[in-house]
Scaffold this active site. Structure first.
Site, PDB file in Angstrom:
ATOM      1  N   ASN A  14       0.801  -1.247   0.000  1.00  0.00           N
ATOM      2  CA  ASN A  14       0.000   0.000   0.000  1.00  0.00           C
ATOM      3  C   ASN A  14       0.822   1.280   0.000  1.00  0.00           C
ATOM      4  O   ASN A  14       0.256   2.368  -0.144  1.00  0.00           O
ATOM      5  CB  ASN A  14      -1.010   0.028   1.169  1.00  0.00           C
ATOM      6  CG  ASN A  14      -2.047  -1.065   1.041  1.00  0.00           C
ATOM      7  OD1 ASN A  14      -2.679  -1.190  -0.004  1.00  0.00           O
ATOM      8  ND2 ASN A  14      -2.211  -1.861   2.067  1.00  0.00           N
ATOM      9  N   ARG A  21      -3.894   9.130  -0.511  1.00  0.00           N
ATOM     10  CA  ARG A  21      -4.913   8.841   0.513  1.00  0.00           C
ATOM     11  C   ARG A  21      -4.290   9.066   1.889  1.00  0.00           C
ATOM     12  O   ARG A  21      -3.086   8.957   2.054  1.00  0.00           O
ATOM     13  CB  ARG A  21      -5.359   7.363   0.454  1.00  0.00           C
ATOM     14  CG  ARG A  21      -6.075   6.945  -0.811  1.00  0.00           C
ATOM     15  CD  ARG A  21      -7.563   7.221  -0.713  1.00  0.00           C
ATOM     16  NE  ARG A  21      -8.296   6.598  -1.800  1.00  0.00           N
ATOM     17  CZ  ARG A  21      -8.331   7.053  -3.049  1.00  0.00           C
ATOM     18  NH1 ARG A  21      -7.649   8.129  -3.375  1.00  0.00           N
ATOM     19  NH2 ARG A  21      -9.039   6.441  -3.977  1.00  0.00           N
ATOM     20  N   ARG A 111      -0.441   4.544  17.829  1.00  0.00           N
ATOM     21  CA  ARG A 111      -1.616   4.202  17.021  1.00  0.00           C
ATOM     22  C   ARG A 111      -2.299   2.988  17.669  1.00  0.00           C
ATOM     23  O   ARG A 111      -2.210   2.800  18.875  1.00  0.00           O
ATOM     24  CB  ARG A 111      -1.157   3.943  15.583  1.00  0.00           C
ATOM     25  CG  ARG A 111      -0.492   5.189  14.964  1.00  0.00           C
ATOM     26  CD  ARG A 111      -0.131   4.974  13.509  1.00  0.00           C
ATOM     27  NE  ARG A 111      -1.320   4.708  12.710  1.00  0.00           N
ATOM     28  CZ  ARG A 111      -1.269   4.287  11.443  1.00  0.00           C
ATOM     29  NH1 ARG A 111      -0.098   4.096  10.847  1.00  0.00           N
ATOM     30  NH2 ARG A 111      -2.386   4.067  10.772  1.00  0.00           N
TER      31      ARG A 111
HETATM   32  O1  CA2 Z   1       3.928   4.259   9.314  1.00  0.00           O
HETATM   33  C1  CA2 Z   1       4.314   3.468   8.461  1.00  0.00           C
HETATM   34  O2  CA2 Z   1       5.196   3.723   7.649  1.00  0.00           O
HETATM   35  C2  CA2 Z   1       3.626   2.098   8.351  1.00  0.00           C
HETATM   36  O3  CA2 Z   1       4.626   1.133   8.049  1.00  0.00           O
HETATM   37  C3  CA2 Z   1       2.625   2.227   7.230  1.00  0.00           C
HETATM   38  C4  CA2 Z   1       1.748   0.993   7.063  1.00  0.00           C
HETATM   39  C5  CA2 Z   1       1.124   0.573   8.385  1.00  0.00           C
HETATM   40  O4  CA2 Z   1       0.420  -0.645   8.218  1.00  0.00           O
HETATM   41  C6  CA2 Z   1       2.169   0.406   9.467  1.00  0.00           C
HETATM   42  O5  CA2 Z   1       1.519   0.078  10.671  1.00  0.00           O
HETATM   43  C7  CA2 Z   1       2.963   1.683   9.649  1.00  0.00           C
HETATM   44  C8  CA2 Z   1       0.619   1.265   6.072  1.00  0.00           C
HETATM   45  C9  CA2 Z   1       1.069   1.749   4.746  1.00  0.00           C
HETATM   46  C10 CA2 Z   1      -0.137   2.154   3.962  1.00  0.00           C
HETATM   47  O6  CA2 Z   1       0.186   3.262   3.169  1.00  0.00           O
HETATM   48  C11 CA2 Z   1      -0.825   4.014   2.725  1.00  0.00           C
HETATM   49  C12 CA2 Z   1      -0.477   5.183   2.112  1.00  0.00           C
HETATM   50  C13 CA2 Z   1      -1.444   6.029   1.653  1.00  0.00           C
HETATM   51  C14 CA2 Z   1      -2.763   5.694   1.783  1.00  0.00           C
HETATM   52  C15 CA2 Z   1      -3.115   4.530   2.393  1.00  0.00           C
HETATM   53  C16 CA2 Z   1      -2.133   3.677   2.860  1.00  0.00           C
END
Ligand code: CA2
Length: 155
Positions: A14, A21, A111
């Site tokens: 993602n 987003r 979080r």
């Molecule tokens: O904070 C971070 O970099 C994370 O690794 C991001 C992950 C999350 O599951 C981790 O807990 C923390 C999620 C990445 C999703 O990226 C997105 C970017 C834009 C819109 C939606 C999701």
């Protein structure tokens, strides 16, 4: 030809949606922009940086295994959601035994509770979280200053 130690910048599921987003959580910068900035910094420090993003755990495992044949010296990795789930990715990093820095854009400790556990942090050389894209810069600078071993000159 580019020279210098080779570092791989790996992005998990993602993260290709960065900047499109949830900017309140992950910021407004796109992944492309983070990659471009990271490559510029690496070049300025005399490192080579190659980046890879996948939404698939197995592809990330394959890429980590490939590092051994590509003379990669280490990883900067944001495993994204698989941080909290992936024994497979942890095992791949342990198997290749290359140093890595774990980066998270958000502060995973303020979080949801499930985000506080990482399958990687106890194996990482360093962990950066909550600094947004600056975390990648810190990780690259840390590699440059502290983690890279001198290369044997090739003849
Ligand atoms: O904070 C971070 O970099 C994370 O690794 C991001 C992950 C999350 O599951 C981790 O807990 C923390 C999620 C990445 C999703 O990226 C997105 C970017 C834009 C819109 C939606 C999701």
């Amino acid at each position: 030809m580019a020279s210098g130690p080779l570092i791989w910048l790996l992005h998990g599921p993602n993260l290709n949606m960065l900047g499109m987003r949830e900017p309140d959580i992950y910021g407004a910068q796109t992944l492309e922009s983070i990659n471009t900035q990271s490559m510029s910094l690496a070049e300025a420090l005399g490192l080579r940086l190659e980046h890879f993003q996948s939404n698939h755990e197995g592809e990330l495992v394959d890429r980590i295994q490939l590092a051994l044949s590509q003379k990669v010296q280490g990883f900067v990795i944001n495993p994204a959601a698989v941080t909290h789930t992936s024994v497979a990715l942890r095992d791949a990093l342990a198997a290749v035994a290359l140093p890595f820095v774990e980066v998270h854009l958000s502060n995973i400790h303020r979080r949801e509770p499930f985000r506080s556990h990482s399958y990687f942090s106890d194996k990482a050389e360093a962990v950066v979280c909550g600094m947004g894209p600056l975390g990648y810069e810190a990780a690259i600078r840390f590699f440059h200053g502290h983690l890279l071993k001198p290369m044997t000159p090739s003849r």
